[in-house]
Structures are given as structure tokens and as C-alpha cells.
Design a protein around this motif. Structure first.
Motif, PDB file in Angstrom:
ATOM      1  N   GLY A  52      46.947  16.344  49.058  1.00 41.59           N
ATOM      2  CA  GLY A  52      47.144  16.474  50.497  1.00 41.59           C
ATOM      3  C   GLY A  52      48.577  16.737  50.929  1.00 41.59           C
ATOM      4  N   ALA A  53      49.470  16.980  49.971  1.00 39.20           N
ATOM      5  CA  ALA A  53      50.859  17.292  50.322  1.00 39.20           C
ATOM      6  C   ALA A  53      50.888  18.610  51.092  1.00 39.20           C
ATOM      7  N   PRO A  54      51.608  18.665  52.211  1.00 41.39           N
ATOM      8  CA  PRO A  54      51.686  19.946  52.929  1.00 41.39           C
ATOM      9  C   PRO A  54      52.394  20.984  52.071  1.00 41.39           C
ATOM     10  N   LYS A  55      51.771  22.150  51.944  1.00 45.45           N
ATOM     11  CA  LYS A  55      52.317  23.203  51.091  1.00 45.45           C
ATOM     12  C   LYS A  55      53.549  23.846  51.721  1.00 45.45           C
ATOM     13  N   ALA A  59      52.998  26.755  57.736  1.00 47.25           N
ATOM     14  CA  ALA A  59      53.376  26.218  59.052  1.00 47.25           C
ATOM     15  C   ALA A  59      52.266  25.365  59.651  1.00 47.25           C
ATOM     16  N   GLY A  60      51.016  25.728  59.431  1.00 45.92           N
ATOM     17  CA  GLY A  60      49.903  24.947  59.962  1.00 45.92           C
ATOM     18  C   GLY A  60      49.850  23.550  59.370  1.00 45.92           C
ATOM     19  N   ALA A  61      50.081  23.443  58.077  1.00 48.57           N
ATOM     20  CA  ALA A  61      50.043  22.145  57.404  1.00 48.57           C
ATOM     21  C   ALA A  61      51.211  21.256  57.842  1.00 48.57           C
ATOM     22  N   TRP A  62      52.325  21.860  58.179  1.00 49.42           N
ATOM     23  CA  TRP A  62      53.504  21.102  58.582  1.00 49.42           C
ATOM     24  C   TRP A  62      53.549  20.846  60.090  1.00 49.42           C
ATOM     25  N   GLY A  63      52.772  21.605  60.869  1.00 52.42           N
ATOM     26  CA  GLY A  63      52.842  21.539  62.324  1.00 52.42           C
ATOM     27  C   GLY A  63      52.821  20.139  62.907  1.00 52.42           C
ATOM     28  N   GLY A  64      51.800  19.355  62.591  1.00 57.21           N
ATOM     29  CA  GLY A  64      51.695  17.999  63.126  1.00 57.21           C
ATOM     30  C   GLY A  64      52.794  17.091  62.628  1.00 57.21           C
ATOM     31  N   ARG A  65      53.233  17.321  61.428  1.00 59.57           N
ATOM     32  CA  ARG A  65      54.293  16.489  60.848  1.00 59.57           C
ATOM     33  C   ARG A  65      55.634  16.752  61.538  1.00 59.57           C
ATOM     34  N   LEU A  66      55.868  18.000  61.929  1.00 57.98           N
ATOM     35  CA  LEU A  66      57.135  18.341  62.578  1.00 57.98           C
ATOM     36  C   LEU A  66      57.326  17.551  63.868  1.00 57.98           C
ATOM     37  N   ASP A  70      62.659  14.381  62.592  1.00 60.24           N
ATOM     38  CA  ASP A  70      63.460  14.325  61.371  1.00 60.24           C
ATOM     39  C   ASP A  70      63.503  12.919  60.778  1.00 60.24           C
ATOM     40  N   ALA A  71      63.736  11.898  61.622  1.00 62.34           N
ATOM     41  CA  ALA A  71      63.897  10.529  61.118  1.00 62.34           C
ATOM     42  C   ALA A  71      62.634  10.031  60.419  1.00 62.34           C
ATOM     43  N   LYS A  72      61.457  10.278  60.981  1.00 67.43           N
ATOM     44  CA  LYS A  72      60.200   9.812  60.381  1.00 67.43           C
ATOM     45  C   LYS A  72      59.903  10.584  59.098  1.00 67.43           C
ATOM     46  N   LEU A  73      60.132  11.890  59.112  1.00 68.77           N
ATOM     47  CA  LEU A  73      59.902  12.684  57.901  1.00 68.77           C
ATOM     48  C   LEU A  73      60.844  12.232  56.780  1.00 68.77           C
ATOM     49  N   LEU A  74      62.081  11.937  57.137  1.00 72.35           N
ATOM     50  CA  LEU A  74      63.040  11.464  56.137  1.00 72.35           C
ATOM     51  C   LEU A  74      62.612  10.103  55.591  1.00 72.35           C
ATOM     52  N   GLU A  75      62.136   9.238  56.475  1.00 70.43           N
ATOM     53  CA  GLU A  75      61.648   7.928  56.024  1.00 70.43           C
ATOM     54  C   GLU A  75      60.535   8.100  54.992  1.00 70.43           C
ATOM     55  N   HIS A  76      59.595   8.994  55.261  1.00 70.81           N
ATOM     56  CA  HIS A  76      58.516   9.251  54.307  1.00 70.81           C
ATOM     57  C   HIS A  76      59.068   9.782  52.986  1.00 70.81           C
ATOM     58  N   ALA A  77      60.027  10.698  53.069  1.00 73.58           N
ATOM     59  CA  ALA A  77      60.598  11.282  51.852  1.00 73.58           C
ATOM     60  C   ALA A  77      61.340  10.223  51.030  1.00 73.58           C
ATOM     61  N   LEU A  78      62.057   9.342  51.700  1.00 74.10           N
ATOM     62  CA  LEU A  78      62.855   8.338  50.995  1.00 74.10           C
ATOM     63  C   LEU A  78      62.021   7.173  50.478  1.00 74.10           C
ATOM     64  N   LYS A  79      61.053   6.726  51.275  1.00 75.50           N
ATOM     65  CA  LYS A  79      60.290   5.517  50.931  1.00 75.50           C
ATOM     66  C   LYS A  79      58.926   5.802  50.325  1.00 75.50           C
ATOM     67  N   GLY A  80      58.492   7.060  50.415  1.00 75.05           N
ATOM     68  CA  GLY A  80      57.172   7.420  49.922  1.00 75.05           C
ATOM     69  C   GLY A  80      56.149   7.386  51.044  1.00 75.05           C
ATOM     70  N   MET A 104      62.240  22.200  52.942  1.00 77.28           N
ATOM     71  CA  MET A 104      60.789  22.393  53.012  1.00 77.28           C
ATOM     72  C   MET A 104      60.322  22.606  54.445  1.00 77.28           C
ATOM     73  N   VAL A 105      60.802  21.772  55.368  1.00 76.52           N
ATOM     74  CA  VAL A 105      60.399  21.883  56.769  1.00 76.52           C
ATOM     75  C   VAL A 105      60.799  23.240  57.335  1.00 76.52           C
ATOM     76  N   ASN A 106      62.041  23.640  57.121  1.00 82.63           N
ATOM     77  CA  ASN A 106      62.517  24.910  57.676  1.00 82.63           C
ATOM     78  C   ASN A 106      61.856  26.112  57.006  1.00 82.63           C
ATOM     79  N   GLY A 107      61.464  25.964  55.757  1.00 85.97           N
ATOM     80  CA  GLY A 107      60.744  27.016  55.074  1.00 85.97           C
ATOM     81  C   GLY A 107      59.277  27.081  55.476  1.00 85.97           C
TER      82      GLY A 107
END
Length: 125
Positions: A52-55, A59-66, A70-80, A104-107
Motif C-alpha cells: 500500500g505504499a504510494p508509488k 499523483a493520485g496515490a499521494w493526493g490525500g497524503r499531501l 509536510d510535518a505529518k508526512l515527515l513524522e511518518h517517514a521518521l517514525k514509520g 518523493m512528494v515533489n516527484g
């Protein structure tokens, strides 16, 4: 059952990354770029969407996550998050992980700013 299998594959991939890090240290005097960290670690799951990792580039898979910011996405990246281990199971600095997340987000349609480089440590006299 397929989701559980995908999660297990991602966990095994994370363990393989940890083993590789134990053999070849990642740390160096120069910070790694977001693209470098992505290619060495994140792409294991984000290139194909394992567990289920966003590819990357989807853009569709990342849309809701965006919308989480930044702070929440970074928290997920750092803490899992979900099947993803903390820092993708690797041993990079928080700054390098942040750069990989921004890459990844900008790409994938995002427009996050590159994180500021950490201040250089003061040398002892």
C-alpha cells in the motif's frame, strides 16, 4: 491475505536494508540527496506500491497524503507508518530522510520546499 503478504514483503525488504547497512555504513561526511536515499531505500516499496505504499510519480496515490502537510508526512517517514518501518528501516539522518520524502512528494505532484540543511557542528578548540 494479499495485503498481509505485501506487508511481510516490505518488512523483509526493510530487514534486508538493515543488513546491508550493517555491512556497508551509510554515514559519510556529506549528506545524501533525497534522490539517493529514495533509490537506495524508499524505492524498495515506493517504486511498486508494495504493502500500500504510494508509488513514486502517482499523483493520485499521494493526493490525500499531501493534504496532511509536510510535518505529518515527515513524522511518518521518521517514525514509520503501517508496514513502513521507521526511516524505511535505514540509518540516515532525519535531514536525509526529510530530503527523500520531499523528493518523493515533489516527484508525485507535490510542491514542498527542500528542507534547510542542519547547522554544521562547532568544532572543539
Amino acid at each position: 491475505e494479499a495485503v498481509m503478504m505485501q506487508r511481510r514483503v516490505c518488512q523483509i525488504a526493510g530487514a534486508a536494508v538493515l543488513l546491508a547497512i550493517a555491512v556497508v555504513p551509510v554515514a559519510s561526511a556529506q549528506n545524501k540527496t533525497g534522490e539517493t536515499v529514495y533509490r537506495k531505500v524508499c524505492s524498495t516499496c515506493h517504486a511498486t506500491g508494495v504493502a500500500g505504499a504510494p508509488k513514486f510519480g502517482d499523483a493520485g496515490a499521494w493526493g490525500g497524503r499531501l493534504g496532511q502537510g509536510d510535518a505529518k508526512l515527515l513524522e511518518h517517514a521518521l517514525k514509520g507508518f503501517n508496514a513502513m518501518p521507521a526511516q524505511g528501516g535505514a540509518d540516515y539522518s532525519d535531514y536525509e530522510v526529510h530530503r527523500a520524502m520531499v523528493y518523493m512528494v515533489n516527484g508525485s505532484g507535490g510542491k514542498l520546499a527542500e528542507p534547510a540543511a542542519p547547522a554544521a557542528a562547532a568544532s572543539a578548540p
